[in-house]
Design an enzyme around this catalytic site. Structure first.
Site, PDB file in Angstrom:
ATOM      1  CD  GLU A 363      -3.280  -1.166   1.588  1.00 13.62           C
ATOM      2  OE1 GLU A 363      -3.747  -0.050   1.841  1.00 13.62           O
ATOM      3  OE2 GLU A 363      -3.888  -2.238   1.803  1.00 13.62           O
TER       4      GLU A 363
HETATM    5  N1  CAA Z   1      -6.238  11.715  -4.057  1.00 18.37           N
HETATM    6  C1  CAA Z   1      -6.745  12.171  -5.232  1.00 18.37           C
HETATM    7  N2  CAA Z   1      -5.998  12.359  -6.343  1.00 18.37           N
HETATM    8  C2  CAA Z   1      -4.681  12.083  -6.251  1.00 18.37           C
HETATM    9  C3  CAA Z   1      -4.075  11.621  -5.063  1.00 18.37           C
HETATM   10  C4  CAA Z   1      -4.927  11.439  -3.932  1.00 18.37           C
HETATM   11  N3  CAA Z   1      -4.453  10.976  -2.761  1.00 18.37           N
HETATM   12  N4  CAA Z   1      -2.757  11.436  -5.287  1.00 18.37           N
HETATM   13  C5  CAA Z   1      -2.528  11.776  -6.569  1.00 18.37           C
HETATM   14  N5  CAA Z   1      -3.700  12.164  -7.146  1.00 18.37           N
HETATM   15  C6  CAA Z   1      -3.916  12.640  -8.515  1.00 18.37           C
HETATM   16  C7  CAA Z   1      -3.089  13.884  -8.807  1.00 18.37           C
HETATM   17  O1  CAA Z   1      -3.752  15.050  -8.389  1.00 18.37           O
HETATM   18  C8  CAA Z   1      -2.943  13.816 -10.312  1.00 18.37           C
HETATM   19  O2  CAA Z   1      -4.126  14.277 -10.944  1.00 18.37           O
HETATM   20  P1  CAA Z   1      -4.148  15.636 -11.851  1.00 18.37           P
HETATM   21  O3  CAA Z   1      -3.147  15.416 -12.947  1.00 18.37           O
HETATM   22  O4  CAA Z   1      -5.552  15.735 -12.295  1.00 18.37           O
HETATM   23  O5  CAA Z   1      -3.732  16.725 -10.907  1.00 18.37           O
HETATM   24  C9  CAA Z   1      -2.877  12.320 -10.569  1.00 18.37           C
HETATM   25  O6  CAA Z   1      -3.460  11.669  -9.448  1.00 18.37           O
HETATM   26  C10 CAA Z   1      -1.454  11.841 -10.771  1.00 18.37           C
HETATM   27  O7  CAA Z   1      -0.747  12.171  -9.606  1.00 18.37           O
HETATM   28  P2  CAA Z   1       0.825  12.362  -9.592  1.00 18.37           P
HETATM   29  O8  CAA Z   1       1.277  13.242 -10.710  1.00 18.37           O
HETATM   30  O9  CAA Z   1       1.190  12.746  -8.199  1.00 18.37           O
HETATM   31  O10 CAA Z   1       1.306  10.867  -9.941  1.00 18.37           O
HETATM   32  P3  CAA Z   1       2.701  10.181  -9.792  1.00 18.37           P
HETATM   33  O11 CAA Z   1       2.945   9.346 -10.980  1.00 18.37           O
HETATM   34  O12 CAA Z   1       3.760  11.193  -9.416  1.00 18.37           O
HETATM   35  O13 CAA Z   1       2.468   9.145  -8.579  1.00 18.37           O
HETATM   36  C11 CAA Z   1       2.334   8.411  -6.328  1.00 18.37           C
HETATM   37  C12 CAA Z   1       2.029   9.501  -7.328  1.00 18.37           C
HETATM   38  C13 CAA Z   1       1.860   8.957  -4.984  1.00 18.37           C
HETATM   39  C14 CAA Z   1       3.804   8.099  -6.240  1.00 18.37           C
HETATM   40  C15 CAA Z   1       1.503   7.138  -6.708  1.00 18.37           C
HETATM   41  O14 CAA Z   1       1.968   6.591  -7.909  1.00 18.37           O
HETATM   42  C16 CAA Z   1       1.512   6.066  -5.652  1.00 18.37           C
HETATM   43  O15 CAA Z   1       0.826   6.178  -4.628  1.00 18.37           O
HETATM   44  N6  CAA Z   1       2.272   4.943  -5.870  1.00 18.37           N
HETATM   45  C17 CAA Z   1       2.248   3.815  -4.970  1.00 18.37           C
HETATM   46  C18 CAA Z   1       1.200   2.821  -5.368  1.00 18.37           C
HETATM   47  C19 CAA Z   1       0.809   1.926  -4.237  1.00 18.37           C
HETATM   48  O16 CAA Z   1       0.573   2.365  -3.117  1.00 18.37           O
HETATM   49  N7  CAA Z   1       0.651   0.633  -4.519  1.00 18.37           N
HETATM   50  C20 CAA Z   1       0.196  -0.284  -3.544  1.00 18.37           C
HETATM   51  C21 CAA Z   1      -0.470  -1.420  -4.205  1.00 18.37           C
HETATM   52  S1  CAA Z   1      -1.977  -1.888  -3.481  1.00 18.37           S
HETATM   53  C22 CAA Z   1      -1.621  -2.989  -2.239  1.00 18.37           C
HETATM   54  O17 CAA Z   1      -0.512  -3.111  -1.795  1.00 18.37           O
HETATM   55  C23 CAA Z   1      -2.811  -3.677  -1.721  1.00 18.37           C
HETATM   56  C24 CAA Z   1      -2.603  -4.980  -1.077  1.00 18.37           C
HETATM   57  O18 CAA Z   1      -2.945  -5.993  -1.635  1.00 18.37           O
HETATM   58  C25 CAA Z   1      -2.139  -5.033   0.335  1.00 18.37           C
END
Ligand code: CAA
Length: 380
Positions: A363
């Protein structure tokens, strides 16, 4: 400010504690050894109302707040993090995502059986080449008029072979980048959907982690969640809450290690007295208690913000970053306090130490939490 828990919250915590200590503890070492999914235990968790704790009772949920949820997660995780990850994914990622962003038909059809625990859900975002970099989805869902054609592979999926309902994130229009991503509800048994290899893991070995394969799966249009292109935001918003659940899991693992270390330090004697009477051990326990309490305050604050309609992206990421590092560091110390006994399975602490590691990875890794936190602080 009020740090007092309500009677209802205390009752939830006590029910979770009883269940963990009286039902989960007995078989936890065998389930870990055998990598056996806690099927019967999850069924009982559903009967207690813990699989859809925060879901509105009109959809069969418990109607509880996020504070109650993290209290329950902490107690369950003190004993069995394989059970609590199943519970966390079902509550935070699947039920919350469907209840918040699904339409009424989707809620009636999919949320109701998930909230009661009759069915289990999975959240499918990670791929062989898209873990932290979640926008680089290779799974595609091509619009074919009345349905989408889904193709791709998802990795490390919790509840992979035990779920009935899967939320799958896929690219529908590569040219639009993250705005061309959608979230779909996939049912077990849809043609072309196959559960692949099971992972042989370091920790949370009782949890069910699989690769999933999708080959020309016909997904009805009505199974898309939200407006076209909403899938990435759906995933991000859902994961923000999921991180509070995993932070609570990490807190529980750390607190569970501490409870065991404290009890052992009062039994074990060395150099003529119980080991807690040696300052080397007493100071370790003081550090442990301080770190666990700090993590608990952070987890509760993030949960409180969620309950009060405030933005919890930052507090959830901070709670997960901190609590997961406390879980890792303090379970190592719990093993150290146990000495040679800590290194054998019978004493439980080595399992907690192995289980702790994943809380720094899934996550969103600790490094991803730092991206979220630093962007929030810097306004970038
Ligand atoms: N809420 C709403 N929108 C959001 C947001 C949030 N928390 N975070 C980002 N966004 C939106 C941004 O506003 C942007 O939209 P706009 O272009 O319209 O403004 C869009 O999403 C893209 O955002 P970023 O440019 O910030 O994207 P990024 O490529 O830089 O990535 C990141 C951001 C936070 C690094 C994201 O990629 C991330 O969270 N990565 C990790 C993924 C993850 O947590 N994976 C876990 C897998 S699930 C799991 O583990 C479950 C299980 O089985 C236990």
């Amino acid at each position: 400010m009020n740090f007092e828990l309500s009677e209802e919250q205390l009752a939830v915590r006590d029910a979770a504690r009883d269940f963990a200590q009286n039902v989960l503890k007995e078989g936890v070492i065998a389930r870990d050894n055998e990598q056996r999914f806690p099927k019967e235990e999850i069924k009982q968790l559903g009967e207690l109302g813990f699989m859809g704790m925060m879901v509105d009772p009109k959809y069969g949920g418990g109607g509880m707040d996020t504070i109650s949820y993290v209290l329950a997660m902490e107690e369950i995780s003190k004993v069995d993090a394989s059970v609590s990850v199943c519970m966390s994914v079902n509550n935070s990622l699947v039920c919350w995502g469907l209840e918040t962003f699904g339409n009424e038909e989707q809620k009636q059809k999919y949320l109701v059986p998930l909230a009661s625990g009759e069915k289990i859900g999975a959240f499918c975002l990670s791929e062989p080449e898209a873990g932290s970099d979640a926008t680089s989805q290779r799974t595609t869902a091509i619009d074919k008029g009345d349905h989408y054609l889904l193709n791709g592979t998802k990795n490390w999926i919790t509840n992979g072979s035990t779920a009935s309902t899967y939320i799958v994130i896929a690219q529908t229009d590569a040219e639009k980048g993250h705005k061309g991503i959608n979230a779909f509800i996939i049912e077990r048994g849809m043609e072309g959907f196959e559960v692949g290899a099971k992972e042989d893991k370091l920790g949370i070995r009782g949890s069910d982690t699989h690769t999933l394969l999708f080959t020309d799966v016909k997904v009805p249009k009505e199974n898309r969640i939200g407006e076209d292109g909403f899938g990435f935001k759906f995933a991000m918003k859902t994961l923000s809450g999921g991180r509070i659940g995993i932070a609570a899991q990490a807190l529980g693992i750390a607190a569970g290690g501490m409870d065991l270390a404290v009890a052992y330090s009062k039994e074990r004697k060395a150099f003529g007295k119980e080991i807690h009477k040696h300052q080397a051990i007493a100071f370790k326990i003081a550090d442990m208690a301080t770190a666990v309490e700090t993590a608990r305050l952070m987890v509760h604050k993030a949960a409180w913000e969620k309950d009060n309609g405030l933005n919890y992206d930052q507090s959830g990421a901070m709670a997960k970053l901190y609590a997961s590092s406390v879980a890792m560091e303090q379970t190592v110390e719990a093993v150290q306090i146990h000495g040679g006994y800590g290194f054998v399975k019978e004493y439980h602490v080595e399992r907690l130490m192995r289980d702790a590691k994943i809380t720094q990875i899934y996550e969103g890794t600790s490094e991803i939490q730092k991206i979220v936190i630093s962007r929030g602080v810097l306004g970038a």
